[in-house]
Design an enzyme around this catalytic site. Structure first.
Site, PDB file in Angstrom:
ATOM      1  N   GLY A 253      24.704  25.841 -54.830  1.00 32.14           N
ATOM      2  CA  GLY A 253      25.615  26.091 -53.721  1.00 32.14           C
ATOM      3  C   GLY A 253      26.759  27.012 -54.068  1.00 32.14           C
ATOM      4  O   GLY A 253      27.883  26.822 -53.589  1.00 32.14           O
ATOM      5  N   ASN A 254      26.488  28.007 -54.895  1.00 32.69           N
ATOM      6  CA  ASN A 254      27.540  28.939 -55.288  1.00 32.69           C
ATOM      7  C   ASN A 254      26.906  30.257 -55.721  1.00 32.69           C
ATOM      8  O   ASN A 254      25.711  30.319 -56.008  1.00 32.69           O
ATOM      9  CB  ASN A 254      28.366  28.362 -56.446  1.00 32.69           C
ATOM     10  CG  ASN A 254      29.720  29.040 -56.588  1.00 32.69           C
ATOM     11  OD1 ASN A 254      30.086  29.910 -55.802  1.00 32.69           O
ATOM     12  ND2 ASN A 254      30.474  28.643 -57.589  1.00 32.69           N
TER      13      ASN A 254
ATOM     14  N   HIS B  80      22.991  34.341 -54.852  1.00 32.16           N
ATOM     15  CA  HIS B  80      23.625  33.104 -54.382  1.00 32.16           C
ATOM     16  C   HIS B  80      22.599  31.999 -54.529  1.00 32.16           C
ATOM     17  O   HIS B  80      21.562  32.006 -53.869  1.00 32.16           O
ATOM     18  CB  HIS B  80      24.080  33.231 -52.930  1.00 32.16           C
ATOM     19  CG  HIS B  80      24.848  32.032 -52.453  1.00 32.16           C
ATOM     20  ND1 HIS B  80      26.230  31.979 -52.452  1.00 32.16           N
ATOM     21  CD2 HIS B  80      24.434  30.821 -51.998  1.00 32.16           C
ATOM     22  CE1 HIS B  80      26.630  30.807 -52.006  1.00 32.16           C
ATOM     23  NE2 HIS B  80      25.551  30.087 -51.726  1.00 32.16           N
ATOM     24  N   CYS B  81      22.869  31.063 -55.418  1.00 34.70           N
ATOM     25  CA  CYS B  81      21.881  30.036 -55.766  1.00 34.70           C
ATOM     26  C   CYS B  81      21.903  28.890 -54.761  1.00 34.70           C
ATOM     27  O   CYS B  81      22.945  28.227 -54.583  1.00 34.70           O
ATOM     28  CB  CYS B  81      22.158  29.500 -57.175  1.00 34.70           C
ATOM     29  SG  CYS B  81      20.969  28.252 -57.694  1.00 34.70           S
ATOM     30  N   PRO B  82      20.782  28.603 -54.101  1.00 35.52           N
ATOM     31  CA  PRO B  82      20.744  27.493 -53.144  1.00 35.52           C
ATOM     32  C   PRO B  82      20.713  26.119 -53.805  1.00 35.52           C
ATOM     33  O   PRO B  82      20.875  25.107 -53.127  1.00 35.52           O
ATOM     34  CB  PRO B  82      19.440  27.756 -52.370  1.00 35.52           C
ATOM     35  CG  PRO B  82      18.567  28.484 -53.343  1.00 35.52           C
ATOM     36  CD  PRO B  82      19.493  29.329 -54.168  1.00 35.52           C
TER      37      PRO B  82
END
Length: 325
Positions: free
Chosen positions: A172-173, A167-169
């Site tokens: 945001g997805n 989950h990539c910060p």
């Protein structure tokens, strides 16, 4: 139905019994849906706007501060630099928006199996054979399915995602089967853009310093006439180094035919010393970077009755969906 009032972007929709609504409006997850369900992001989608802002800051400074100097110095070179940097920054933003606002490969949920399995005797793991090698898939208590191979349940989005990477910060997805290649485009293009801006900022600083007669005067001129370029050089230089590390990591994962989740857990390498998903460096890289865009597994715009949807029967029993390797 447990929920009759469902909020979406500040608007409340009341669904009465027998009414048909798009599936995305009643889907039980923490994802956010925009533009009538065509954009799907995680609950932390505001982070992608932060990333866009972090790209826009050095870009705008470069456009209005460094590019005019380069244009005055040499018109053709300055104009070309301005056009390239503008298109490049736009491309980075487009890749962020695509990656952060598309279905990453969400696995359809099934209804609860309490009635079918009242004593909770269902095994928690099941074996699959892929490339003549046996692997175990795990039961998901939230989605009520055996997770497809290489899938994981994201605790932020509250969904199982096919070929879940992480989950990539920054966008945001979740990064999964459908948007992984756009994520690679994003980090590669942003890294090269940061390097390009850093080099042009260095050119600006050096040319200002060379025009001065002495070293103290050069420092003074740089402070007076290219201080913002110095800030952009430090800012983008740090970004280029950080992104280069990220690019190296994901390039290494491509060579090994791994996802980030598999790399961190050493699922196959530490315990069994093999990778059942290895198909070769060239083929895997082509699939990941240039492969087709997979269709969504969930029809988000299918009209469903909320009452019937919550009470519908499972599509298979035992509760397992056969997913391709």
């Amino acid at each position: 139905m447990e929920k009759e009032n469902i909020e979406e972007e500040g608007e409340t929709s009341n669904f009465t019994k027998g009414s048909l609504v798009p599936r995305y409006k009643i889907y039980p997850s923490d994802n956010k849906f925009l533009f009538f369900g065509f954009c799907i992001s995680g609950p932390d989608r505001l982070k992608q706007y932060r990333s866009i802002f972090m790209i826009l800051i050095p870009s705008i400074i470069f456009f209005i501060y460094t590019c005019p100097f380069l244009i005055r110095l040499q018109f053709e070179f300055g104009i070309i630099t301005l056009v390239i940097s503008f298109c490049w920054s736009l491309l980075c933003i487009i890749f962020i928006l695509i990656t952060g606002n598309m279905d990453p490969g969400i696995v359809p949920r099934q209804t609860d199996i309490k009635e079918e399995n009242p004593f909770n005797t269902l095994p928690r793991f099941r074996e699959h054979t892929i490339n003549n090698k046996k692997i175990q898939v795990k039961w998901c208590n939230t989605c009520h399915i055996f997770r497809p191979p290489r899938s994981n349940h994201c605790r932020l989005c509250d969904n199982c995602v096919e070929i879940w990477d992480h989950h990539c910060p920054w966008v945001g997805n979740c990064i999964g089967k459908r948007n992984y290649k756009f994520y690679l485009y994003f980090i590669w293009s942003t890294m090269l853009f940061a390097i390009y801006i850093t080099l042009n900022s260095i050119v600006h600083i050096v040319l200002i310093g060379v025009r001065a007669g002495s070293f103290p005067q050069a420092l003074l001129d740089i402070f007076l006439y290219s201080s913002l370029s110095f800030f952009v050089m430090i800012y983008c230089g740090y970004g280029a180094i950080s992104l280069s590390i990220l690019v190296i990591v994901h390039s290494n994962l491509l060579l090994k035919n791994q996802t980030t989740a598999e790399f961190l857990k050493y699922v196959h390498w530490r315990k069994k010393k093999f990778n059942p998903y290895y198909v070769g460096v060239l083929l895997y890289s082509c699939r990941a970077c240039c492969g087709k865009l997979y269709s969504t597994s969930v029809d988000w715009h299918e009209l469903v009755d909320p009452e019937e949807e919550s009470n519908k029967e499972r599509t298979a029993y035992p509760p397992n969906i056969v997913w391709p390797a």
